[in-house]
Design an enzyme around this catalytic site. Structure first.
Site, PDB file in Angstrom:
ATOM      1  N   LYS A 130      15.499   5.534  72.633  1.00 15.24           N
ATOM      2  CA  LYS A 130      14.269   6.242  72.293  1.00 15.24           C
ATOM      3  C   LYS A 130      14.566   7.750  72.306  1.00 15.24           C
ATOM      4  CE  LYS A 130      11.925   2.305  72.877  1.00 15.24           C
ATOM      5  NZ  LYS A 130      11.265   1.587  71.782  1.00 15.24           N
ATOM      6  N   LYS A 182      12.437   6.596  69.133  1.00 14.33           N
ATOM      7  CA  LYS A 182      13.009   5.733  68.108  1.00 14.33           C
ATOM      8  C   LYS A 182      13.218   6.444  66.777  1.00 14.33           C
ATOM      9  CE  LYS A 182       8.997   2.829  68.187  1.00 14.33           C
ATOM     10  NZ  LYS A 182       8.504   1.524  67.781  1.00 14.33           N
ATOM     11  N   ASP A 200      16.296   0.772  67.482  1.00  8.11           N
ATOM     12  CA  ASP A 200      14.930   0.286  67.383  1.00  8.11           C
ATOM     13  C   ASP A 200      14.772  -0.473  66.072  1.00  8.11           C
ATOM     14  OD1 ASP A 200      11.842   0.402  67.279  1.00  8.11           O
ATOM     15  OD2 ASP A 200      12.406   1.183  69.241  1.00  8.11           O
ATOM     16  N   GLU A 201      13.788  -1.381  66.028  1.00 10.37           N
ATOM     17  CA  GLU A 201      13.650  -2.214  64.828  1.00 10.37           C
ATOM     18  C   GLU A 201      13.361  -1.397  63.576  1.00 10.37           C
ATOM     19  OE1 GLU A 201       9.704  -2.048  66.945  1.00 10.37           O
ATOM     20  OE2 GLU A 201      11.790  -2.353  67.517  1.00 10.37           O
ATOM     21  N   HIS A 240      15.526  -9.131  65.975  1.00  9.18           N
ATOM     22  CA  HIS A 240      14.243  -8.595  66.433  1.00  9.18           C
ATOM     23  C   HIS A 240      13.125  -9.274  65.657  1.00  9.18           C
ATOM     24  CE1 HIS A 240      10.938  -5.831  67.227  1.00  9.18           C
ATOM     25  NE2 HIS A 240      11.620  -5.424  68.268  1.00  9.18           N
ATOM     26  N   ARG A 241      11.975  -9.465  66.317  1.00  6.88           N
ATOM     27  CA  ARG A 241      10.896 -10.242  65.696  1.00  6.88           C
ATOM     28  C   ARG A 241       9.747  -9.367  65.202  1.00  6.88           C
ATOM     29  NH1 ARG A 241       7.667 -13.258  70.654  1.00  6.88           N
ATOM     30  NH2 ARG A 241       7.438 -11.451  72.005  1.00  6.88           N
ATOM     31  N   HIS A 265      14.237 -11.646  70.538  1.00  7.54           N
ATOM     32  CA  HIS A 265      13.172 -11.165  71.419  1.00  7.54           C
ATOM     33  C   HIS A 265      12.149 -12.276  71.611  1.00  7.54           C
ATOM     34  CE1 HIS A 265      14.127  -6.742  71.344  1.00  7.54           C
ATOM     35  NE2 HIS A 265      15.011  -7.273  70.526  1.00  7.54           N
ATOM     36  N   SER A 280      12.029  -7.777  76.585  1.00  6.02           N
ATOM     37  CA  SER A 280      12.036  -6.357  76.255  1.00  6.02           C
ATOM     38  C   SER A 280      10.607  -5.866  76.121  1.00  6.02           C
ATOM     39  CB  SER A 280      12.791  -6.158  74.934  1.00  6.02           C
ATOM     40  OG  SER A 280      12.730  -4.825  74.520  1.00  6.02           O
TER      41      SER A 280
END
Length: 466
Positions: A166, A168, A194-195, A285-286, A318, A370
């Site tokens: 971060k 992000k 980050d996503e 990542h979702r 995640h 997370s």
């Protein structure tokens, strides 16, 4: 005259078959159906089976050219939902012939493609799927899986630690790489893009990849441990995504990352194949999942999205944190965490698992906890998730008052203390705070972290209830 009677059909005559014996090769689905007032549950369940398989709204003469009995979906059981007035679980069986091999995309297009806009239903939610071994075997699944990942990383007997970098958005590549190095150097196993870090004007992907690789190698050399950073390969086209994965492989880094729902299952499966062929781990990542899974009455439960990911392929995903939430949510979360990791999962309605699922040795996926977690949560996380998990502390590392490396140290010390206490037979649920307090006497970094986060809680009533 023609050999059929034209007109609008009554679905339940054809598609509601309570005597049907499900076959081992069928894909089974459990839908939570909320019919419109006046629509009987059998008709609603049959309509779901029809619209998600062979049916259309009227009789068509080309029906005569196929064997309906061979290809139709069947609603074979309906049960009322306890505590809800007009809601039912409809169980539907689909013959395997309806699905293209190795395509999660086609599986979803068939089962949830059209039927969710159906007028006779007020709401519809796909609660669970049973994927038969005959279909599972057409998928490669996770590129590597839990055991291979441990061997690649040479890390055993404990959860893995991560941290999302971060802020992000807005860091330059060089400063971003510095934060990566500091966290890894302090004792984390992984750091994470980050996503929504893809390739924006303030930091293009190639620059980020380069500086992160430098950070990884420097931290590895200094700690003697294998390190990784989830380089997000998600892109606007599949070609660009693979190009990024290729560059990661050329840099020799261990892991890349993908946003599987926004990127799509077709892209995800392509990337998973590339990762297995080239020895890259794949972190998933979702992003966007709550759009699909958060409403209790409509959408798709996350356990289905998790099963789909295990078929499509990913080594981490995640899957919620449980911590600070309510009991019911804990059981449901552990239900799909087990679905991700284990070879067999038994039907258990108390955990939201509607079907027994066998994965026929498809590799397992590591669940990632997370979001809003910090050192005080460590005993609970260690107890709930066990060794086969990744615990990610973004703010819980970077928010440390002394900076990033001490933040990483605090998390690593807390984790090692919890694992040691558990191995000595102590009860993490009851003695957790005491274990952290004891460890902080030996670690000023942990003591400072304990002080900062002692009052933080994120407690709201559970959304995900049975």
């Amino acid at each position: 005259g023609v050999g059929f009677k034209a007109g609008v059909k009554d679905y339940k005559l054809t598609y509601y078959t309570p005597d049907y014996q499900t076959q081992d090769t069928d894909i089974l689905a459990a839908f939570r159906v909320t019919p419109q007032p006046g629509v009987p549950p059998e008709e609603a369940g049959a309509a779901v089976a029809a619209e998600s398989s062979t049916g259309t709204w009227t009789t068509v003469w080309t029906d005569g050219l196929t064997s309906l009995d061979r290809y139709k979906g069947r609603c074979y059981h309906i049960e009322p939902v306890a505590g809800e007035e007009n809601q039912f679980i409809a169980y539907v069986a689909y013959p395997l012939d309806l699905f293209e091999e190795g395509s999660v995309t086609n599986m979803f297009t068939s089962i949830v493609g059209n039927v969710f806009g159906f007028k006779a239903l007020r709401a519809l939610r796909l609660e669970d799927l049973r994927i038969p071994p005959a279909y599972t075997k057409t998928f490669q699944g996770p590129p590597h899986g839990i055991q291979v990942e441990r061997d690649k990383l040479n890390k055993y007997g404990r959860p893995l630690l991560g941290c999302t970098i971060k802020p992000k958005l807005g860091l330059s590549a060089k400063n971003y790489g510095r934060a990566v190095y500091e966290c890894l150097r302090g004792g984390l196993d992984f750091t994470k893009d980050d996503e929504n870090v893809n390739s924006q004007p303030f930091m293009r992907w190639r620059d980020r990849f380069l500086f992160c690789a430098e950070a990884i190698y420097k931290a590895q050399a200094e700690t003697g441990e294998i390190k990784g950073h989830y380089l997000n390969a998600t892109a606007g086209t599949c070609e660009e995504m693979i190009k990024r994965a290729v560059f990661a492989r050329e840099l020799g880094v261990p892991i890349v990352m993908h946003d599987y729902l926004t990127g799509g299952f077709t892209a995800n499966t392509s990337l998973a194949h590339y990762c297995r062929d080239n020895g890259l781990l794949l972190h998933i990542h979702r992003a966007m999942h709550a759009v699909i899974d958060r409403q209790k009455n409509h959408g798709i439960h996350f356990r289905v999205l998790a099963k789909a990911l295990r078929l499509s392929g990913g080594d981490h995903i995640h899957s919620g944190t449980v911590v600070g939430k309510l009991e019911g949510e804990r059981e449901i979360t552990l239900g799909f965490v087990d679905l991700l990791r284990d070879d067999n999962t038994e039907k258990d309605r108390s955990r939201g698992i509607y079907f027994t699922q066998s994965w026929v040795s498809l590799p397992g996926v590591l669940p990632v906890a997370s979001g809003g977690i910090h050192v005080w949560h460590m005993p609970a996380l260690t107890e709930i998730f066990g060794d086969d998990s990744v615990l990610q502390f973004g703010g819980g590392t970077l928010g440390h008052p002394w900076g990033n490396p001490p933040g990483a140290v605090a998390n690593r010390v807390a984790l090692e203390a919890c694992v040691q206490a558990r191995n000595e037979g102590r009860d993490l649920a009851r003695e957790g705070n005491e274990i952290i307090r004891e460890a902080s006497k030996w670690s000023p970094e942990l003591a400072a972290a304990c002080e900062v986060w002692k009052e933080i809680k994120f407690e709201f009533p559970a959304m995900d209830t049975l």
